[in-house]
Scaffold this motif. Structure first.
Motif, PDB file in Angstrom:
ATOM      1  N   PHE A 156       0.792  -1.229   0.000  1.00  0.00           N
ATOM      2  CA  PHE A 156       0.000   0.000   0.000  1.00  0.00           C
ATOM      3  C   PHE A 156       0.827   1.283   0.000  1.00  0.00           C
ATOM      4  N   GLY A 157       2.139   1.184   0.186  1.00  0.00           N
ATOM      5  CA  GLY A 157       2.962   2.377   0.225  1.00  0.00           C
ATOM      6  C   GLY A 157       3.042   3.090  -1.117  1.00  0.00           C
ATOM      7  N   ALA A 159       5.358   6.343  -2.821  1.00  0.00           N
ATOM      8  CA  ALA A 159       6.421   7.334  -2.628  1.00  0.00           C
ATOM      9  C   ALA A 159       5.841   8.743  -2.670  1.00  0.00           C
ATOM     10  N   GLY A 160       6.241   9.548  -1.712  1.00  0.00           N
ATOM     11  CA  GLY A 160       5.814  10.940  -1.683  1.00  0.00           C
ATOM     12  C   GLY A 160       4.472  11.190  -1.036  1.00  0.00           C
ATOM     13  N   THR A 161       3.831  10.148  -0.488  1.00  0.00           N
ATOM     14  CA  THR A 161       2.506  10.300   0.120  1.00  0.00           C
ATOM     15  C   THR A 161       2.489   9.670   1.502  1.00  0.00           C
ATOM     16  N   ASP A 162       1.968  10.401   2.476  1.00  0.00           N
ATOM     17  CA  ASP A 162       1.762   9.844   3.820  1.00  0.00           C
ATOM     18  C   ASP A 162       0.448   9.067   3.822  1.00  0.00           C
ATOM     19  N   ILE A 163       0.544   7.774   4.069  1.00  0.00           N
ATOM     20  CA  ILE A 163      -0.627   6.889   4.034  1.00  0.00           C
ATOM     21  C   ILE A 163      -0.711   6.129   5.348  1.00  0.00           C
ATOM     22  N   ALA A 164      -1.924   5.956   5.862  1.00  0.00           N
ATOM     23  CA  ALA A 164      -2.149   5.099   7.026  1.00  0.00           C
ATOM     24  C   ALA A 164      -3.070   3.958   6.609  1.00  0.00           C
ATOM     25  N   VAL A 165      -2.815   2.786   7.196  1.00  0.00           N
ATOM     26  CA  VAL A 165      -3.676   1.624   6.993  1.00  0.00           C
ATOM     27  C   VAL A 165      -4.235   1.244   8.357  1.00  0.00           C
ATOM     28  N   LEU A 166      -5.554   1.220   8.474  1.00  0.00           N
ATOM     29  CA  LEU A 166      -6.222   0.895   9.728  1.00  0.00           C
ATOM     30  C   LEU A 166      -6.909  -0.457   9.580  1.00  0.00           C
ATOM     31  N   ASN A 167      -6.454  -1.431  10.358  1.00  0.00           N
ATOM     32  CA  ASN A 167      -7.097  -2.741  10.370  1.00  0.00           C
ATOM     33  C   ASN A 167      -8.093  -2.786  11.519  1.00  0.00           C
ATOM     34  N   LEU A 168      -9.363  -2.988  11.196  1.00  0.00           N
ATOM     35  CA  LEU A 168     -10.416  -3.094  12.201  1.00  0.00           C
ATOM     36  C   LEU A 168     -10.866  -4.542  12.279  1.00  0.00           C
ATOM     37  N   GLY A 169     -10.110  -5.330  13.033  1.00  0.00           N
ATOM     38  CA  GLY A 169     -10.477  -6.707  13.308  1.00  0.00           C
ATOM     39  C   GLY A 169     -11.071  -6.789  14.696  1.00  0.00           C
ATOM     40  N   GLY A 170     -10.748  -7.859  15.430  1.00  0.00           N
ATOM     41  CA  GLY A 170     -11.182  -7.903  16.817  1.00  0.00           C
ATOM     42  C   GLY A 170     -10.592  -6.737  17.588  1.00  0.00           C
ATOM     43  N   MET A 171      -9.314  -6.466  17.338  1.00  0.00           N
ATOM     44  CA  MET A 171      -8.649  -5.263  17.820  1.00  0.00           C
ATOM     45  C   MET A 171      -8.346  -4.375  16.617  1.00  0.00           C
ATOM     46  N   ASN A 173      -5.480  -1.922  14.664  1.00  0.00           N
ATOM     47  CA  ASN A 173      -4.072  -1.529  14.587  1.00  0.00           C
ATOM     48  C   ASN A 173      -3.851  -0.614  13.392  1.00  0.00           C
ATOM     49  N   LEU A 174      -2.905   0.294  13.567  1.00  0.00           N
ATOM     50  CA  LEU A 174      -2.560   1.285  12.559  1.00  0.00           C
ATOM     51  C   LEU A 174      -1.172   1.010  12.002  1.00  0.00           C
ATOM     52  N   THR A 175      -1.026   1.123  10.694  1.00  0.00           N
ATOM     53  CA  THR A 175       0.271   1.158  10.034  1.00  0.00           C
ATOM     54  C   THR A 175       0.433   2.547   9.440  1.00  0.00           C
ATOM     55  N   LEU A 176       1.586   3.162   9.682  1.00  0.00           N
ATOM     56  CA  LEU A 176       1.863   4.503   9.182  1.00  0.00           C
ATOM     57  C   LEU A 176       2.982   4.429   8.163  1.00  0.00           C
ATOM     58  N   LEU A 177       2.653   4.770   6.917  1.00  0.00           N
ATOM     59  CA  LEU A 177       3.592   4.708   5.800  1.00  0.00           C
ATOM     60  C   LEU A 177       3.920   6.144   5.409  1.00  0.00           C
ATOM     61  N   ALA A 178       5.086   6.606   5.827  1.00  0.00           N
ATOM     62  CA  ALA A 178       5.457   7.999   5.601  1.00  0.00           C
ATOM     63  C   ALA A 178       5.892   8.230   4.161  1.00  0.00           C
ATOM     64  N   ALA A 179       5.765   9.473   3.725  1.00  0.00           N
ATOM     65  CA  ALA A 179       6.116   9.844   2.354  1.00  0.00           C
ATOM     66  C   ALA A 179       7.576   9.538   2.044  1.00  0.00           C
ATOM     67  N   ASP A 180       8.447   9.574   3.076  1.00  0.00           N
ATOM     68  CA  ASP A 180       9.871   9.312   2.853  1.00  0.00           C
ATOM     69  C   ASP A 180      10.237   7.845   2.933  1.00  0.00           C
ATOM     70  N   GLY A 181       9.236   6.960   3.070  1.00  0.00           N
ATOM     71  CA  GLY A 181       9.485   5.521   3.112  1.00  0.00           C
ATOM     72  C   GLY A 181       9.564   4.936   4.496  1.00  0.00           C
ATOM     73  N   ALA A 182       9.567   5.754   5.534  1.00  0.00           N
ATOM     74  CA  ALA A 182       9.595   5.236   6.900  1.00  0.00           C
ATOM     75  C   ALA A 182       8.278   4.516   7.211  1.00  0.00           C
ATOM     76  N   VAL A 183       8.375   3.439   8.005  1.00  0.00           N
ATOM     77  CA  VAL A 183       7.208   2.632   8.355  1.00  0.00           C
ATOM     78  C   VAL A 183       7.126   2.505   9.869  1.00  0.00           C
ATOM     79  N   SER A 184       5.950   2.716  10.422  1.00  0.00           N
ATOM     80  CA  SER A 184       5.709   2.465  11.839  1.00  0.00           C
ATOM     81  C   SER A 184       4.311   1.876  11.993  1.00  0.00           C
ATOM     82  N   GLY A 185       3.998   1.424  13.180  1.00  0.00           N
ATOM     83  CA  GLY A 185       2.685   0.836  13.390  1.00  0.00           C
ATOM     84  C   GLY A 185       2.522   0.373  14.828  1.00  0.00           C
TER      85      GLY A 185
END
Length: 366
Positions: A156-157, A159-171, A173-185
């Motif tokens: 889903f990443g 380049a050049g765009t800040d994107i978040a992916v939100l999984n709504l399962g039982g719990m 969780n967020l994945t944060l895909l920064a425009a510079d390629g950094a990934v956190s979650g």
């Protein structure tokens, strides 16, 4: 290119998703997707095994066997649907069913436990099985969750765009895909687990279809504030959670008398959305694109509330970029099995807090 099966049963305990996919370094293509409903008796036993009980080692072993038979049925159905023989499949990535998640707890190392019988699944399918993905990350000082951000970045990443992916399962969780390629979650709180529990208790329905019942109620501001005061929400990442914290006892101990059930349901939905939106604003305020996956992506009320609380963000399901929301997690565990076979690390230390990149999983050869 490798053909890999991914099998996922999540915290919501609603069923098993299976995907058969072609995977390469840069591409994923789903050939078939099969869903199987969790039998009521197995669901009840797996839910009961989230807490200590009589003869639980014996019961857990039998529940794992029953779950694996459902996994095998799902895998075989996915192969039939795609017209692909088992011999053509490189491996199965099978998550198993989480019944305890206690990273770094009790003795400093902690543990995470997914009920699974990889040997039986290999025997039933004739395919190599990779499972137990979370334990090595926990052993390396990590949370063992979430493990999907590495796959989210690949799929889903942009380049050049800040994107978040939100999984709504039982719990949730967020994945944060920064425009510079950094990934956190990180895990950000409860989602379907508590909403489903309340719906089953008061309406004898497995879940609130499209969020219609929640939409009929009124959010109780005082109750929402009480729930949001839970210390977990204020913790900085890396962090993970599950039914060990957000269970029926947590909910019941914080409920005042006299509220209409539909108002509690509306407030539970708002808790899910508020926790995710607050976390997104705190950790990645520049985000302008939010892709939502998991069963909650089909909840129209949740999707509307996300859009209202994030007016500057384009909120869509992952279907908008070619992956139906109910396929994402199974596809992620297919990718993790592929990564294992490629001898590639599956975790991201900046996500889980592990001491470094680790090869995730245990192999049961066919």
């Amino acid at each position: 290119m490798a053909l890999v099966l991914g099998l996922m049963s999540g915290t919501s305990l609603d069923g098993v998703d299976g995907v058969l996919a072609e995977l390469t370094d840069t591409r994923t293509r789903v050939l078939s997707h099969v869903q199987r409903t969790m039998p009521a008796a197995l669901r009840a036993e797996l839910l009961a095994l989230n807490t200590s009980g009589h003869d639980e080692l014996h019961r857990a072993a039998l529940a794992a066997n029953a779950l694996v038979r459902l996994y095998a049925e799902t895998a075989q159905a996915a192969l039939r649907l795609a017209g692909v023989p088992a011999a053509a499949v490189e491996s199965i990535g099978a998550h198993g069913q989480t019944v305890r998640h206690q990273p770094q707890a009790v003795d400093g190392s902690g543990y995470t436990l997914q009920l699974m019988n990889g040997a039986l699944l290999a025997e039933l399918t004739g395919i190599d099985v990779v499972c137990d993905f979370r334990s090595r990350d926990v052993a390396a000082g990590g949370q063992g969750a979430p493990l999907v951000p590495a796959f989210h970045a690949q799929r889903f990443g942009e380049a050049g765009t800040d994107i978040a992916v939100l999984n709504l399962g039982g719990m949730a969780n967020l994945t944060l895909l920064a425009a510079d390629g950094a990934v956190s979650g990180f895990d950000c709180g409860p989602a379907n687990a508590l909403m489903d529990l309340w719906c089953q208790r008061h309406r004898q329905q497995a879940y609130d279809a499209h969020g219609a019942w929640a939409a009929s109620g009124r959010v109780d501001a005082a109750l929402l504030a009480r729930w949001l005061a839970e210390p977990f929400f204020a913790l900085p990442p890396p962090k993970s959670t599950g039914r060990d914290l957000f269970h029926a006892g947590w909910l019941d101990s914080r409920l005042p008398d006299g509220l209409r059930p539909e108002d509690v349901m509306a407030t539970l939905a708002e808790l899910t959305v508020r926790a995710a939106c607050d976390a997104l604003r705190a950790q990645a305020p520049a985000t302008r694109v939010l892709r939502v996956c998991g069963g909650g992506a089909f909840n129209a009320h949740l999707m509307r509330r996300l859009a209202v609380l994030l007016p500057q963000v384009d909120v869509t399901s992952t279907a908008a970029v070619g992956v139906p929301p109910d396929q994402v997690e199974a596809l992620a565990f297919a990718w993790l099995a592929w990564a294992y076979k490629q001898r590639r690390a599956g975790n991201l230390m900046q996500v889980t807090g592990a001491r470094g990149a680790r090869l995730l999983g245990a192999l049961y050869p066919a």
